[in-house]
Design a protein around this motif. Structure first.
Motif, PDB file in Angstrom:
ATOM      1  N   ILE A   1      18.102  14.023  12.030  1.00 53.15           N
ATOM      2  CA  ILE A   1      19.044  14.897  11.326  1.00 53.15           C
ATOM      3  C   ILE A   1      20.098  14.026  10.676  1.00 53.15           C
ATOM      4  O   ILE A   1      20.651  13.128  11.322  1.00 53.15           O
ATOM      5  CB  ILE A   1      19.677  15.902  12.319  1.00 53.15           C
ATOM      6  N   GLY A   2      20.392  14.297   9.376  1.00 48.99           N
ATOM      7  CA  GLY A   2      21.304  13.448   8.603  1.00 48.99           C
ATOM      8  C   GLY A   2      22.769  13.660   8.932  1.00 48.99           C
ATOM      9  O   GLY A   2      23.124  14.203   9.983  1.00 48.99           O
ATOM     10  N   ASP A   3      23.616  13.255   7.984  1.00 48.67           N
ATOM     11  CA  ASP A   3      25.066  13.333   8.174  1.00 48.67           C
ATOM     12  C   ASP A   3      25.612  14.688   7.706  1.00 48.67           C
ATOM     13  O   ASP A   3      25.073  15.312   6.795  1.00 48.67           O
ATOM     14  CB  ASP A   3      25.747  12.220   7.365  1.00 48.67           C
ATOM     15  N   ARG A   4      26.708  15.095   8.327  1.00 50.06           N
ATOM     16  CA  ARG A   4      27.444  16.313   7.941  1.00 50.06           C
ATOM     17  C   ARG A   4      26.549  17.559   7.931  1.00 50.06           C
ATOM     18  O   ARG A   4      26.693  18.442   7.081  1.00 50.06           O
ATOM     19  CB  ARG A   4      28.094  16.137   6.568  1.00 50.06           C
ATOM     20  N   VAL A   5      25.618  17.607   8.855  1.00 51.78           N
ATOM     21  CA  VAL A   5      24.737  18.779   8.955  1.00 51.78           C
ATOM     22  C   VAL A   5      25.388  19.819   9.864  1.00 51.78           C
ATOM     23  O   VAL A   5      25.954  19.478  10.907  1.00 51.78           O
ATOM     24  CB  VAL A   5      23.356  18.366   9.499  1.00 51.78           C
ATOM     25  N   ILE A   6      25.350  21.084   9.425  1.00 50.01           N
ATOM     26  CA  ILE A   6      25.882  22.201  10.227  1.00 50.01           C
ATOM     27  C   ILE A   6      24.696  23.032  10.710  1.00 50.01           C
ATOM     28  O   ILE A   6      23.834  23.414   9.913  1.00 50.01           O
ATOM     29  CB  ILE A   6      26.825  23.082   9.380  1.00 50.01           C
ATOM     30  N   ILE A   7      24.629  23.281  12.005  1.00 51.23           N
ATOM     31  CA  ILE A   7      23.564  24.137  12.549  1.00 51.23           C
ATOM     32  C   ILE A   7      24.212  25.297  13.294  1.00 51.23           C
ATOM     33  O   ILE A   7      24.946  25.089  14.269  1.00 51.23           O
ATOM     34  CB  ILE A   7      22.618  23.358  13.487  1.00 51.23           C
ATOM     35  N   GLN A   8      23.974  26.530  12.808  1.00 54.61           N
ATOM     36  CA  GLN A   8      24.586  27.712  13.433  1.00 54.61           C
ATOM     37  C   GLN A   8      23.888  28.075  14.748  1.00 54.61           C
ATOM     38  O   GLN A   8      22.799  27.576  15.056  1.00 54.61           O
ATOM     39  CB  GLN A   8      24.530  28.903  12.454  1.00 54.61           C
ATOM     40  N   LEU A   9      24.447  28.987  15.461  1.00 55.54           N
ATOM     41  CA  LEU A   9      24.073  29.322  16.842  1.00 55.54           C
ATOM     42  C   LEU A   9      22.620  29.796  16.951  1.00 55.54           C
ATOM     43  O   LEU A   9      22.129  30.542  16.106  1.00 55.54           O
ATOM     44  CB  LEU A   9      25.012  30.411  17.367  1.00 55.54           C
ATOM     45  N   GLY A  10      21.970  29.381  18.011  1.00 61.48           N
ATOM     46  CA  GLY A  10      20.632  29.897  18.328  1.00 61.48           C
ATOM     47  C   GLY A  10      19.509  29.347  17.483  1.00 61.48           C
ATOM     48  O   GLY A  10      18.356  29.724  17.669  1.00 61.48           O
ATOM     49  N   ALA A  11      19.804  28.455  16.524  1.00 65.92           N
ATOM     50  CA  ALA A  11      18.737  27.888  15.687  1.00 65.92           C
ATOM     51  C   ALA A  11      17.835  26.971  16.518  1.00 65.92           C
ATOM     52  O   ALA A  11      18.258  26.436  17.545  1.00 65.92           O
ATOM     53  CB  ALA A  11      19.336  27.117  14.510  1.00 65.92           C
ATOM     54  N   VAL A  12      16.587  26.816  16.042  1.00 64.32           N
ATOM     55  CA  VAL A  12      15.594  25.992  16.732  1.00 64.32           C
ATOM     56  C   VAL A  12      15.020  24.984  15.740  1.00 64.32           C
ATOM     57  O   VAL A  12      14.580  25.359  14.654  1.00 64.32           O
ATOM     58  CB  VAL A  12      14.455  26.876  17.282  1.00 64.32           C
ATOM     59  N   VAL A  13      15.020  23.725  16.106  1.00 66.47           N
ATOM     60  CA  VAL A  13      14.459  22.684  15.244  1.00 66.47           C
ATOM     61  C   VAL A  13      13.403  21.903  16.029  1.00 66.47           C
ATOM     62  O   VAL A  13      13.681  21.414  17.121  1.00 66.47           O
ATOM     63  CB  VAL A  13      15.554  21.716  14.746  1.00 66.47           C
ATOM     64  N   GLY A  14      12.195  21.817  15.464  1.00 68.43           N
ATOM     65  CA  GLY A  14      11.179  20.969  16.074  1.00 68.43           C
ATOM     66  C   GLY A  14      10.191  21.677  16.977  1.00 68.43           C
ATOM     67  O   GLY A  14       9.423  21.029  17.692  1.00 68.43           O
ATOM     68  N   SER A  15      10.168  23.018  16.938  1.00 68.22           N
ATOM     69  CA  SER A  15       9.155  23.766  17.700  1.00 68.22           C
ATOM     70  C   SER A  15       7.769  23.440  17.140  1.00 68.22           C
ATOM     71  O   SER A  15       7.624  22.977  16.011  1.00 68.22           O
ATOM     72  CB  SER A  15       9.440  25.265  17.582  1.00 68.22           C
TER      73      SER A  15
END
Lengths: 340, 340, 340
Positions: free
Chosen positions: C165-179
């Motif tokens: 994941i790069g710089d200044r990335v915003i991830i909101q609640l409950g998100a899933v990455v890499g399933s």
């Protein structure tokens, strides 16, 4: 990890054409591959991409015909062989060690041999978890729920009380099982909640995608039979029944008490209205939500759902509709003239 | 638990026809029921199923006419009566004991009497939670958020800062309240984030489904009025206003600043474009997303949205369109002949 | 917080018309504003609302013409100026203090300066997190995952192993990455899981919405380029490629191996079939899922996707179709008469 082409071909029982000494350290699609990578061709449509790939080796089906400057490995099923290479080159994530992380909160559970309970897991009283199952960090498992053997529950999954889950079930991150069905009666204009006292029963070898939600039954059970595969962000309402080996893609909405036959395939954004039955082996195209029963082996599309072939003809014809209207107006004028 | 038919009928104030001594231990739909089960008939469409059910008892509306070999209980509202039986036969999950689980992390909160805070809950400073509310395991509640009395927040729910939630609100697992709105301005081709400094205000008796998301306002508030019911996986964007008692089903997308009238019903996969108003009592069919205001008491369908009756006629006609095109071509040829 | 109109105008470099001494303590839309509030007009369509607003001050574009009893602040870009006022009047949530909460479970990670790790976070071995990044309560980060600098990961987000994941990335609640991707082969009627051994690569300045899911690649990478903005509840399948600055709204389904060009905009409930390419700058309307490549700068609608102008004409014509059918029948009768 890296392996020589020779070692890879041996593992696959494949036939090598070209230099078999190159070390392979990564996998890539034909168009993305660099030297040192292995790639594969399964769909003949992409055959020209073999000629221009930078991969050092390409796995192809035994009858493939074409030119490639690098090394070819011929096998019976290039697609399956490539998956096998993937598991050789990229070692799978180490299975978490068995045991209970000290931060887990377990009220009173019956855990099989080699079960792994991750950090911050919360397990209520009366839960049973079968041998070899992994419960990832932050999961919640409600009272009296049962999970079978060799399951893999990824982090932050929530499962409510009295749910039954079979063997070898995989649940991706953030999924929810056993939430209340969306059931109300009306008193005047107000919605009054109907208690959702049923449960969810999930068979063996089921996979449930990330952030998918499965509601418990109003009474009785929401049932997901053996071998069903649910993609991410699928919604299964109360009292739904999904038959064996159905495959259901993202954003499918299964409304209350609908039943989906065995081996059905549902495309993204499709669904089924309440109490509707979709027959075995049927296929629903995107944006399709039948409001009446669908016979088995149908391919349907649209709202309301109709046979896909008919849907396609209607859609193709509809693009000619504005012109058709002009032709009809012209006919009317001509006819008036003839009559005059 | 089990009860005799006699005891059940007494609880319902119903009239018994047949043997009232049988012990009932489970509830089931007519087609699924076995001996010892109780079932019900509400929708007359399913009346024939009473004749063939294996249930020992069936609850029917007082004016029902039909044959049944088992015991009938006549009541005024069979649907509501059945829900009552459900809560008698299947004891509800015990409410968690009041108190704060030692693993919870609470910065500085004002908790009412009999509040229950589950394991691994995280509550930031300035939070207020009303009497009798349950916060399930793994929930997150941001700073200065207020929750009313007798609420039920299931595990792994996330609520951000400065949100206001009314009394008797139920939030199913995995739901998110108060995430940033999807708001950007463009500088050249880049999107620049607009700060989302507003909040969310949720009324009394609202239910929010599993994995549903509700964004905070850009400024001001996203508002959900009293009695609104949101199914699982609904998306409510920034500055949306939802009127009293609206019922909104899975995969509905409410775009920024749209307003949904009181008592509106939105089917799965419907939505509303930004700034659109949907009038009170209107119904949106599946795959419907109005881009203009919808008058009250409308039933609309399609994209663009049009009256449902008109949508149905168009769809029915469109299946005959390929044939119509042939008829027009034939007319043109005939007319040419006549002219010639 | 509150500020005088004079101080606000000074911060904006704006021109005041009217009383500049009023204290402003809140922001609101024109129709919601009360005395003491500031509002703004950007879209000329809403210009009449300025005349009837109760706001004490309204920010307008410099060329705005109209009447207002309160105070006007003229600026070059009213929309951007209003966002600036928002951040002045409503102080942003205090950034969590740097450091690791004692309840976090960290196996072995490399944390940059000023990183903040919230309560109950779980971080597996080999994770690297860049300077200034905030990881909210209850997040899970899998082994060997890397997060850049100044990121903001909200609570209850789940990220699996080997994701970048790069710089200044915003991830909101409950998100899933890499399933895991939704990938199977069939053996008879059974689905056999294809190992999903690839990963996810997310660029700089990306925002990922609440409960959005991003699958890892079968092999290689699922790629999200710099500046992409994903709304809540978006689904990104395995091996998808999303180009720079694409903006993708709720309930968009990107099927396996599709590629979305730079600066593409996808409306709610749209999608792209597997392996399809959507050209740069194209716009997909709601309920649109192309099954063939879309040329750049297209605006398309429907299933199958067609140019939006054509879609609109077809839809408009289809409402006249039932009447057209009657006209054709009338023509046929008339022609018969003429021939007779």
């Amino acid at each position: 990890m890296s392996m020589t082409i020779k070692d890879i071909a041996t593992e696959l029982g494949g036939v090598i054409e070209g230099d078999d000494t190159v070390e392979i350290s990564a996998l890539a699609a034909l168009q993305d591959a660099a030297a040192g990578d292995i790639s594969f061709l399964s769909n003949p449509r992409y055959s020209p991409a073999v000629g221009s790939t930078n991969a050092s080796a390409v796995i192809v089906n035994s009858d493939w015909q074409g030119e490639f400057a690098g090394t070819i490995i011929r096998v019976e099923n290039a697609d399956a062989a490539f998956s096998k290479v993937a598991s050789l080159i990229i070692p799978p994530v180490a299975k978490p060690v068995a045991g209970i992380h000290p931060s887990a909160v377990i009220e009173d559970a019956e855990l099989g041999e080699d079960v792994s309970i991750g950090p911050n897991v919360v397990i209520e009283r009366g839960v049973k978890i079968g041998r070899g199952t992994v419960v990832g960090a932050g999961c919640y498992i409600g009272a009296d729920t049962t999970v079978g053997v060799d399951g893999l529950i990824y982090p932050n999954v929530s499962i409510r009380e009295r749910v039954t889950i079979g063997d070898r079930v995989i649940i991706q991150l953030g999924a929810v099982v056993g939430s209340d069905g969306f059931g109300y009666t009306q008193e005047g204009l107000k919605w009054v909640k109907i208690p959702q006292v049923g449960t969810v029963e999930i068979g063996d070898d089921v996979e449930i995608g990330a952030n998918t939600t499965i509601d418990r039954a109003r009474f009785g059970k929401t049932v997901i039979e053996n071998g069903v595969k649910l993609d991410n962000q699928v919604q299964v309402a109360h009292n739904v029944h999904i038959g064996e080996n159905a495959a259901i893609v993202a954003f499918v909405a299964l409304a209350g008490s609908c039943s989906i036959g065995a081996n059905v395939q549902m495309a993204g954004h499709s669904g089924a209205a309440g109490h509707v039955h979709v027959g075995d082996y049927s296929v629903l195209m995107p944006y399709t939500a039948p409001t009446k029963d669908v016979p088995e082996k149908s391919v349907v599309s649209g709202f309301p759902a109709r046979p896909f072939a008919q849907y396609q003809k209607s859609m193709a014809a509809s693009t000619k509709l504005p012109k058709l209207m002009k032709r009809v107006s012209a006919l009317e004028r001509e006819l008036e003239k003839l009559k005059g």
